[in-house]
Write an enzyme that holds these catalytic residues in place. Structure first.
Site, PDB file in Angstrom:
ATOM      1  N   ASP A   1     -36.842 -72.780  23.972  1.00  0.00           N
ATOM      2  CA  ASP A   1     -37.047 -74.186  23.640  1.00  0.00           C
ATOM      3  C   ASP A   1     -36.012 -75.115  24.262  1.00  0.00           C
ATOM      4  O   ASP A   1     -36.197 -76.342  24.247  1.00  0.00           O
ATOM      5  CB  ASP A   1     -37.057 -74.384  22.121  1.00  0.00           C
ATOM      6  CG  ASP A   1     -38.385 -73.979  21.490  1.00  0.00           C
ATOM      7  OD1 ASP A   1     -39.377 -73.834  22.225  1.00  0.00           O
ATOM      8  OD2 ASP A   1     -38.423 -73.807  20.255  1.00  0.00           O
TER       9      ASP A   1
ATOM     10  N   SER B   1     -37.402 -74.472  12.281  1.00  0.00           N
ATOM     11  CA  SER B   1     -37.666 -73.031  12.257  1.00  0.00           C
ATOM     12  C   SER B   1     -37.298 -72.423  10.908  1.00  0.00           C
ATOM     13  O   SER B   1     -38.067 -71.653  10.329  1.00  0.00           O
ATOM     14  CB  SER B   1     -36.876 -72.333  13.370  1.00  0.00           C
ATOM     15  OG  SER B   1     -37.282 -72.788  14.638  1.00  0.00           O
TER      16      SER B   1
END
Length: 410
Positions: free
Chosen positions: A294, A24
């Site tokens: 997630d 990310s």
């Protein structure tokens, strides 16, 4: 590749596991580096997704294929929309062509972009004619993927007047938005986030002291080791690097959540040490995961392996991931003997102590399915189909499991 995971036990003193940089953070910084070439990045993720980002950003081709990389699709759509004089076609896998991107495309076009659909309305592939984006105000539905929001924020400093982004409704995955804003702040961009209005001021060039950033290791990837420790006997210890207590990553909430499973987290000098200090005391776990969706697969599998139930909510974005993760979780857990109910945004796992042996787990082109189910090898023998799908985010996953005691064969 099909891998067989034989019933295993963690070795007494496993070596420190070094996890690759956060996907990310890496993908956000790679886009910023393309906008500000003077930016240097250390500890970049070696994941497929980040390699896809790097390759696309360096490519001189007018045809970009991101395969399964959803973050790359969203971030690159925004980036190429701002690249004057470049006409780009951006596409991906069959699953990518089913994943919605209309919310982002509408916002970019409202800012002055020229983006159109080549096949299905609202989905990739896209035709992008790069041009200066002349407007600086746009609204966006806030209850969709935060990656749409981050894509706009990342290009905002290079817009002539910056950006005022109004978020409509309840905001999803706030930590990921804050991560983007924090990284912008670290390179010298002025930002504010008040109520539902985000403002990003323009910045043409970085100052020398803001030209080097180090990526923290990936918290999503460490989730599987939390699960491993939770499913192991009291006293099991695993150390991982490189992590910090004041993480930008929303998945760092793992340290708090896994206390319910008897796992304590100790922060050292750039490391974390996970210790199984007690058996899980709960009959059922309730988690609101809107800000960390997630890790839902990991938590569900941990609960199943411990024989306890769980109710996980805030999962509406899982339906538009690499696969419909809620359906995939239900299907694979039920193969193992679980009873699972799902809705569009929640999963309910009923407590049970039965785990079926020698089950073959389908992964649906989804790296997190492979890694989330792997810890169950501490309880039973199982197979993982298309096991190398883990390269999307954690290429050395299977090798790292072997170093701590997992017995794995082809």
């Amino acid at each position: 590749m099909l891998l067989t995971l034989h019933k295993s036990t963690i070795i007494a003193h496993p070596p420190t596991i070094i996890i690759t940089g956060s996907k990310s953070e890496s993908n956000r910084l790679l886009l910023l580096q393309a906008l500000y070439p003077e930016l240097q990045i250390e500890n970049v993720s070696n994941s497929d997704d980040s390699e896809t980002m790097q390759k696309a950003l360096k490519s001189s081709s007018n045809h970009i294929d991101v395969s399964h990389a959803g973050t790359a699709m969203r971030f690159l759509t925004a980036f190429f929309a701002t690249q004057e004089g470049r006409d780009i076609t951006i596409t991906g896998s069959a699953r990518m062509k089913e994943r919605p991107i209309q919310v982002l495309v509408q916002a970019l076009n409202a800012l002055g972009a020229d983006i159109s659909y080549l096949e299905t309305e609202g989905c990739p592939p896209l035709k992008i004619n790069g041009k200066p984006l002349t407007k600086d105000q746009v609204s966006l539905k806030a209850n969709v993927s935060s990656q749409y929001i981050s894509a706009l924020l990342l290009i905002a400093p290079k817009l002539e007047n910056g950006l005022e982004l109004t978020l409509e409704g309840k905001i999803t995955s706030v930590p990921y938005i804050n991560m983007t804003l924090d990284l912008l702040t670290q390179i010298g961009v002025e930002t504010s986030f008040k109520n539902n209005l985000i403002t990003v001021r323009p910045l043409q060039k970085l100052s020398p002291q803001q030209q080097v950033l180090t990526v923290e290791s990936d918290w999503s990837s460490v989730s599987y080791f939390y699960s491993i420790v939770a499913l192991s006997p009291v006293g099991t210890t695993i150390t991982l690097s490189h992590y910090k207590k004041d993480s930008l990553q929303g998945d760092s909430v793992l340290a708090s959540i896994y206390t319910d499973f008897g796992v304590t987290t100790t922060f050292g000098n750039n490391t974390i040490t996970l210790v199984k200090t007690d058996e899980a005391q709960l009959g059922s776990v309730n988690c609101q995961l809107q800000n960390a969706p997630d890790i839902a697969q990991t938590i569900a599998v941990t609960c199943f392996g411990l024989g306890i139930g769980c109710h996980l909510t805030g999962l509406h974005t899982l339906k538009i991931k690499e696969t419909d993760r809620l359906v995939a979780l239900k299907t694979e857990l039920e193969k193992l003997g679980a009873q699972v109910d799902i809705t569009n945004e929640a999963l309910l796992l009923h407590s049970s102590t039965q785990i079926n042996d020698n089950v073959s787990i389908a992964t649906y082109h989804d790296h997190r399915m492979a890694m989330a189910f792997a810890p169950l090898a501490l309880k039973t023998n199982l197979q993982i189909e298309d096991a190398m799908v883990v390269s999307k985010s954690y290429p050395t996953f299977w090798e790292d499991l072997k170093t701590i005691g997992f017995k794995i064969s082809k």
